[in-house]
Scaffold this motif. Structure first.
Motif, mmCIF file in Angstrom:
data_model
loop_
_atom_site.group_PDB
_atom_site.id
_atom_site.type_symbol
_atom_site.label_atom_id
_atom_site.label_comp_id
_atom_site.label_asym_id
_atom_site.label_seq_id
_atom_site.Cartn_x
_atom_site.Cartn_y
_atom_site.Cartn_z
ATOM 1 N N GLU A 179 0.826 -1.216 0.000
ATOM 2 C CA GLU A 179 0.000 0.000 0.000
ATOM 3 C C GLU A 179 0.855 1.258 0.000
ATOM 4 O O GLU A 179 0.475 2.283 -0.584
ATOM 5 N N LEU A 180 2.014 1.189 0.623
ATOM 6 C CA LEU A 180 2.909 2.340 0.703
ATOM 7 C C LEU A 180 3.721 2.535 -0.578
ATOM 8 O O LEU A 180 4.526 3.458 -0.657
ATOM 9 N N GLY A 181 3.534 1.672 -1.556
ATOM 10 C CA GLY A 181 4.235 1.817 -2.824
ATOM 11 C C GLY A 181 5.520 1.041 -2.935
ATOM 12 O O GLY A 181 6.263 1.205 -3.910
ATOM 13 N N ILE A 182 5.804 0.193 -1.964
ATOM 14 C CA ILE A 182 7.010 -0.640 -2.024
ATOM 15 C C ILE A 182 6.799 -1.725 -3.081
ATOM 16 O O ILE A 182 5.784 -2.422 -3.075
ATOM 17 N N THR A 183 7.774 -1.864 -3.974
ATOM 18 C CA THR A 183 7.648 -2.849 -5.059
ATOM 19 C C THR A 183 8.767 -3.882 -5.035
ATOM 20 O O THR A 183 8.853 -4.709 -5.947
ATOM 21 N N LEU A 184 9.610 -3.856 -4.011
ATOM 22 C CA LEU A 184 10.690 -4.833 -3.860
ATOM 23 C C LEU A 184 10.623 -5.416 -2.452
ATOM 24 O O LEU A 184 10.791 -4.692 -1.461
ATOM 25 N N ILE A 185 10.345 -6.720 -2.343
ATOM 26 C CA ILE A 185 10.286 -7.409 -1.060
ATOM 27 C C ILE A 185 11.271 -8.567 -1.099
ATOM 28 O O ILE A 185 11.283 -9.362 -2.032
ATOM 29 N N ASP A 186 12.104 -8.658 -0.055
ATOM 30 C CA ASP A 186 13.152 -9.678 0.027
ATOM 31 C C ASP A 186 12.777 -10.758 1.030
ATOM 32 O O ASP A 186 12.378 -10.469 2.157
ATOM 33 N N THR A 187 12.926 -12.022 0.608
ATOM 34 C CA THR A 187 12.729 -13.150 1.504
ATOM 35 C C THR A 187 13.807 -14.191 1.208
ATOM 36 O O THR A 187 14.765 -13.917 0.489
#
Length: 276
Positions: free
Chosen positions: A44-52
């Motif tokens: 929702e905050l516009g983050i488009t890169l998530i690391d796992t």
């Protein structure tokens, strides 16, 4: 003005300020709804890169993200990592880059993330017992990986890896007060490789450091936001991935993208790293 986006591998565009999912609780129970809410709030905050990573809960972190976010927004990149194993939940994780292990972890990642292709897959660590070319060649030949990255490598290891495959990203420990891997960052800059600093903020030190506190006060920002803003300003290839399990901290981190350091602030902060 600091660029807000970066094209990983030259074509995969993401916002430079990402999110590290490692801290999210994955166990069933009262904490799980909050963890799902944090992941959803990041998007929702516009983050488009998530690391796992496969290591985070033995794949449970990947499953949590899929539960929270699948079907994924078209512009969202979830990057995962492989190359660490443990024989049972009570054992320690160990390096394991054998081709069969990497292939199996890729398949597990595809299943848990509910995708047919992993657009960015990173080798969590280089296994010294397996030739690097074999590890990277296995990932290259899988046919289900869009781009390959590395984690916690030296500049020499990065150069060696690039002789086998195209490297799209490097994920090393790096922050305002810890710049041991500056040579790796320089190599990434020269090659246009994304540099994802893990542990992008040293929580205790950044909150106690007088210079950081002074800059934060002048900018009406928090020390954490100053540390993240410095990373974004320090190099155009840096994509910080701060992690948290709390929505208020997530929102604080995301707001760092709007913090603008002056040249005077940059000069003060540039001098802070301890000699390596």
């Amino acid at each position: 003005m600091t660029a807000t986006a970066f094209r990983i591998g030259g074509d995969l565009e993401v916002h430079r300020l990402g999110f590290g999912a490692m801290r999210l609780p994955t166990e069933p129970g009262a904490a799980r709804p909050a963890a799902l809410a944090v992941a959803r709030r990041a998007v929702e905050l516009g983050i488009t890169l998530i690391d796992t990573a496969h290591m985070y809960g033995g794949g449970a972190n990947e499953e949590l993200l899929a539960e929270a976010l699948h079907p994924y927004p078209e512009d969202l990149l979830i990057t995962t990592k492989v190359g660490l194993t443990r024989p049972d939940p009570s054992a320690d994780w160990k390096l394991d880059g054998r081709p069969a292990v990497l292939r199996d972890q890729v398949e597990q990642g595809l299943r848990r993330l509910r995708v047919e292709r992993i657009e960015l897959l990173q080798l969590h660590r280089i296994d010294p017992e397996t030739p690097l070319a074999d590890q990277l060649g296995t990932l290259r030949d899988e046919g289900k990986i869009g781009r390959i990255g590395l984690s916690e490598v030296t500049a020499e290891e990065l150069a060696e890896a690039r002789e086998t495959v195209e490297i799209a990203s490097v994920q090393n420990r790096y922050n305002l007060l810890d710049r041991e891997h500056e040579p790796v960052l320089t190599a990434c800059e020269e090659a246009g490789i994304a540099f994802l600093p893990w542990r992008p903020v040293v929580w205790g030190d950044s909150r106690a450091n007088a210079e950081i506190l002074a800059v934060a006060a002048e900018l009406e920002a928090t020390p954490t936001q100053v540390a993240l803003a410095w990373l974004l300003a320090h190099s155009p290839v840096v994509l910080p991935i701060p992690g948290t399990a709390r929505i208020d901290h997530l929102e604080e981190n995301a707001a760092a993208g709007s913090v603008r350091l002056t040249p005077a602030h940059r000069e003060i902060l540039d001098r802070l790293a301890a000699p390596q």
